[in-house]
Scaffold this motif. Sequence first.
Motif, PDB file in Angstrom:
ATOM      1  N   GLN A  52      -1.240   6.913  14.499  1.00  0.00           N
ATOM      2  CA  GLN A  52      -0.092   7.370  13.217  1.00  0.00           C
ATOM      3  C   GLN A  52       0.585   6.014  12.587  1.00  0.00           C
ATOM      4  N   VAL A  53       0.529   5.847  11.355  1.00  0.00           N
ATOM      5  CA  VAL A  53       1.007   4.688  10.632  1.00  0.00           C
ATOM      6  C   VAL A  53       2.041   5.186   9.901  1.00  0.00           C
ATOM      7  N   GLN A  54       3.345   4.581   9.733  1.00  0.00           N
ATOM      8  CA  GLN A  54       4.226   4.675   8.650  1.00  0.00           C
ATOM      9  C   GLN A  54       3.948   3.805   7.361  1.00  0.00           C
ATOM     10  N   VAL A  55       3.491   4.212   6.329  1.00  0.00           N
ATOM     11  CA  VAL A  55       3.074   3.502   5.274  1.00  0.00           C
ATOM     12  C   VAL A  55       4.224   2.854   4.525  1.00  0.00           C
ATOM     13  N   ARG A  56       3.884   1.432   4.423  1.00  0.00           N
ATOM     14  CA  ARG A  56       4.643   0.544   3.635  1.00  0.00           C
ATOM     15  C   ARG A  56       4.377   0.103   2.541  1.00  0.00           C
ATOM     16  N   ARG A  79     -10.771  18.548  -0.275  1.00  0.00           N
ATOM     17  CA  ARG A  79     -10.024  19.802   0.099  1.00  0.00           C
ATOM     18  C   ARG A  79      -8.662  19.736  -0.467  1.00  0.00           C
ATOM     19  N   PHE A  80      -8.121  20.726  -1.165  1.00  0.00           N
ATOM     20  CA  PHE A  80      -6.689  20.451  -1.664  1.00  0.00           C
ATOM     21  C   PHE A  80      -5.815  21.439  -0.754  1.00  0.00           C
ATOM     22  N   PRO A  81      -4.669  21.040  -0.723  1.00  0.00           N
ATOM     23  CA  PRO A  81      -3.880  19.663  -1.360  1.00  0.00           C
ATOM     24  C   PRO A  81      -4.475  18.275  -0.583  1.00  0.00           C
ATOM     25  N   PHE A  82      -4.547  17.258  -1.389  1.00  0.00           N
ATOM     26  CA  PHE A  82      -5.056  16.190  -0.834  1.00  0.00           C
ATOM     27  C   PHE A  82      -4.119  14.932  -1.255  1.00  0.00           C
ATOM     28  N   THR A  83      -3.754  14.008  -0.132  1.00  0.00           N
ATOM     29  CA  THR A  83      -2.773  13.244  -0.410  1.00  0.00           C
ATOM     30  C   THR A  83      -3.791  11.698  -0.485  1.00  0.00           C
ATOM     31  N   PRO A  84      -3.706  11.271  -1.787  1.00  0.00           N
ATOM     32  CA  PRO A  84      -4.556  10.131  -2.392  1.00  0.00           C
ATOM     33  C   PRO A  84      -4.285   8.844  -1.999  1.00  0.00           C
ATOM     34  N   LEU A  85      -5.030   7.716  -2.139  1.00  0.00           N
ATOM     35  CA  LEU A  85      -4.942   6.193  -1.890  1.00  0.00           C
ATOM     36  C   LEU A  85      -5.485   5.883  -0.551  1.00  0.00           C
ATOM     37  N   PHE A  86      -6.473   5.225  -0.655  1.00  0.00           N
ATOM     38  CA  PHE A  86      -7.121   4.798   0.554  1.00  0.00           C
ATOM     39  C   PHE A  86      -6.820   3.618   1.159  1.00  0.00           C
ATOM     40  N   ASP A  87      -6.404   2.582   0.416  1.00  0.00           N
ATOM     41  CA  ASP A  87      -5.815   1.408   0.880  1.00  0.00           C
ATOM     42  C   ASP A  87      -4.416   1.436   1.541  1.00  0.00           C
ATOM     43  N   LEU A  88      -4.308   1.076   2.764  1.00  0.00           N
ATOM     44  CA  LEU A  88      -2.683   1.251   3.255  1.00  0.00           C
ATOM     45  C   LEU A  88      -2.366  -0.096   4.246  1.00  0.00           C
ATOM     46  N   ALA A  89      -1.127  -0.287   4.419  1.00  0.00           N
ATOM     47  CA  ALA A  89      -0.344  -1.084   5.211  1.00  0.00           C
ATOM     48  C   ALA A  89       0.684  -0.553   5.806  1.00  0.00           C
ATOM     49  N   GLY A  90       1.075  -0.510   7.109  1.00  0.00           N
ATOM     50  CA  GLY A  90       2.353  -0.267   7.556  1.00  0.00           C
ATOM     51  C   GLY A  90       2.403  -0.338   9.176  1.00  0.00           C
ATOM     52  N   VAL A  91       3.258   0.368   9.785  1.00  0.00           N
ATOM     53  CA  VAL A  91       3.776   0.231  11.067  1.00  0.00           C
ATOM     54  C   VAL A  91       3.424   1.308  11.900  1.00  0.00           C
ATOM     55  N   VAL A  98       3.081   1.168  19.393  1.00  0.00           N
ATOM     56  CA  VAL A  98       4.079   1.610  18.596  1.00  0.00           C
ATOM     57  C   VAL A  98       4.798   0.019  18.036  1.00  0.00           C
ATOM     58  N   GLY A  99       4.890  -0.034  16.895  1.00  0.00           N
ATOM     59  CA  GLY A  99       5.576  -1.353  16.203  1.00  0.00           C
ATOM     60  C   GLY A  99       4.697  -2.139  15.710  1.00  0.00           C
ATOM     61  N   ASP A 100       3.430  -2.003  15.707  1.00  0.00           N
ATOM     62  CA  ASP A 100       2.138  -3.154  15.451  1.00  0.00           C
ATOM     63  C   ASP A 100       2.204  -2.841  13.915  1.00  0.00           C
ATOM     64  N   ARG A 101       1.990  -3.848  13.351  1.00  0.00           N
ATOM     65  CA  ARG A 101       1.742  -3.968  11.760  1.00  0.00           C
ATOM     66  C   ARG A 101       0.303  -3.964  11.475  1.00  0.00           C
ATOM     67  N   VAL A 102      -0.172  -2.834  10.873  1.00  0.00           N
ATOM     68  CA  VAL A 102      -1.636  -2.793  10.891  1.00  0.00           C
ATOM     69  C   VAL A 102      -1.894  -2.375   9.208  1.00  0.00           C
ATOM     70  N   HIS A 103      -3.115  -2.394   9.040  1.00  0.00           N
ATOM     71  CA  HIS A 103      -3.686  -1.981   7.584  1.00  0.00           C
ATOM     72  C   HIS A 103      -5.157  -1.259   7.942  1.00  0.00           C
ATOM     73  N   ALA A 104      -5.813  -0.548   6.927  1.00  0.00           N
ATOM     74  CA  ALA A 104      -6.943  -0.155   6.650  1.00  0.00           C
ATOM     75  C   ALA A 104      -7.315   0.416   5.491  1.00  0.00           C
ATOM     76  N   ASP A 123       2.449 -10.250   4.147  1.00  0.00           N
ATOM     77  CA  ASP A 123       3.502  -9.006   4.039  1.00  0.00           C
ATOM     78  C   ASP A 123       2.837  -7.640   3.785  1.00  0.00           C
ATOM     79  N   PHE A 124       3.361  -6.598   3.581  1.00  0.00           N
ATOM     80  CA  PHE A 124       2.499  -5.466   3.566  1.00  0.00           C
ATOM     81  C   PHE A 124       1.826  -5.304   2.243  1.00  0.00           C
ATOM     82  N   ALA A 125       2.520  -5.628   1.059  1.00  0.00           N
ATOM     83  CA  ALA A 125       1.971  -5.561  -0.071  1.00  0.00           C
ATOM     84  C   ALA A 125       0.639  -6.238  -0.119  1.00  0.00           C
ATOM     85  N   ALA A 126       0.374  -7.665   0.321  1.00  0.00           N
ATOM     86  CA  ALA A 126      -0.705  -8.266   0.510  1.00  0.00           C
ATOM     87  C   ALA A 126      -1.651  -7.661   1.429  1.00  0.00           C
ATOM     88  N   ALA A 127      -1.268  -7.136   2.656  1.00  0.00           N
ATOM     89  CA  ALA A 127      -1.908  -6.547   3.450  1.00  0.00           C
ATOM     90  C   ALA A 127      -2.603  -5.202   3.057  1.00  0.00           C
TER      91      ALA A 127
END
Length: 340
Positions: free
Chosen positions: A41-45, A68-80, A93-99, A127-131
């Motif tokens: 589980q990732v908190q999206v930044r 399948r709706f409702p759908f939450t878009p945007l594939f690229d993400l980075a967070g904690v 928990v606490g790791d900075r990750v992206h995918a 930073d999270f934006a670059a990630a």
Amino acid sequence: MTSDSVPSTQQAIVQHRYGAARDVLGTAETPVRAPGPEEVQVQVRAAGVNPIDWQMIEGNRRLISRRRFPFTPLFDLAGVVTAVGEGVTGFRVGDRVHADNEIDGGGGAEYVTVRTGLLAPVPDGLDFAAAAALPLAGQTALTCLDRGGVTAGSRVAVIGASGGVGHLAVQMAHAAGAYVVGVASGRNGDFVRSLGADEIMDRTETVLSSAYGADAFDVVIDCVGGRDQWVQARRVLRPGGRFVTIARDEDGEVTVASAARLVTTITARRLRGAGTRGTKYVPVFLKSSAPLLHRVNTLTTEGHVRAHISRTFPLTLGGVNTAIEESRAGRVIGKLVLQR
């Protein structure tokens, strides 16, 4: 293991049907799902915006991948990381990750679950934006180099060299020791040269076959699409050279008829390139993975690759709509990113 601060519900940007982003995206309170086995589980930044996002929102790819709706878009993400599922040992928990959360999206939510097979740690110093700018475009660019067989001494032309995938492909090819010609509009020439391109070809002034003769390139990487790119590449590639493309001849909605034409076109071009001296037609369809993203991250850590962010927007409904409109206009240099 779960962070104590994770709520049970969240505000998310959701899509309720196919159509233009401003017509079909809204906000809604949705449950925060706990990670299952081999999920995190990732908190999206931050979240990246790619053409595939609005193509899927508009339903242009529904024949290939129906939502399948409702759908939450945007594939690229980075967070904690805020929770890990059963069997997860590589993340805490606490790791900075992206995918690139390829099928499930979720970058428009506060929290999202991601399969560990897609996830990688954010490189130190990013930073999270670059990630968030790296996963989809970076993996696509690296796949193009792999499929093209780009190595030291290769002569490579990158069409669309200032775009999201193209600007990363230029840097990766340069890092591999290739001689790189960046094909872009003249106004972006200085930017493309700063990426490591050895030469710049202004696509608004000339075409490949006029600027370069036969046998000029080992590989042409096409990030733009259209039949003309293939026609031009065949005139400048050496015998056995490779035309690697991430785009189709036709833009717009994928229909049964256009899909049939695409299959016929790919088959015909591959047959035409049969034999050691034929021009190889190599379409790229990205399959994201943690090992591939780790390779992108290594190039980043070593200083060979940097995602250029042309603009950032707030990770809100208004920010998503504005970023998608800008992406859809097709004049973005590098990447667009949303962040909290």
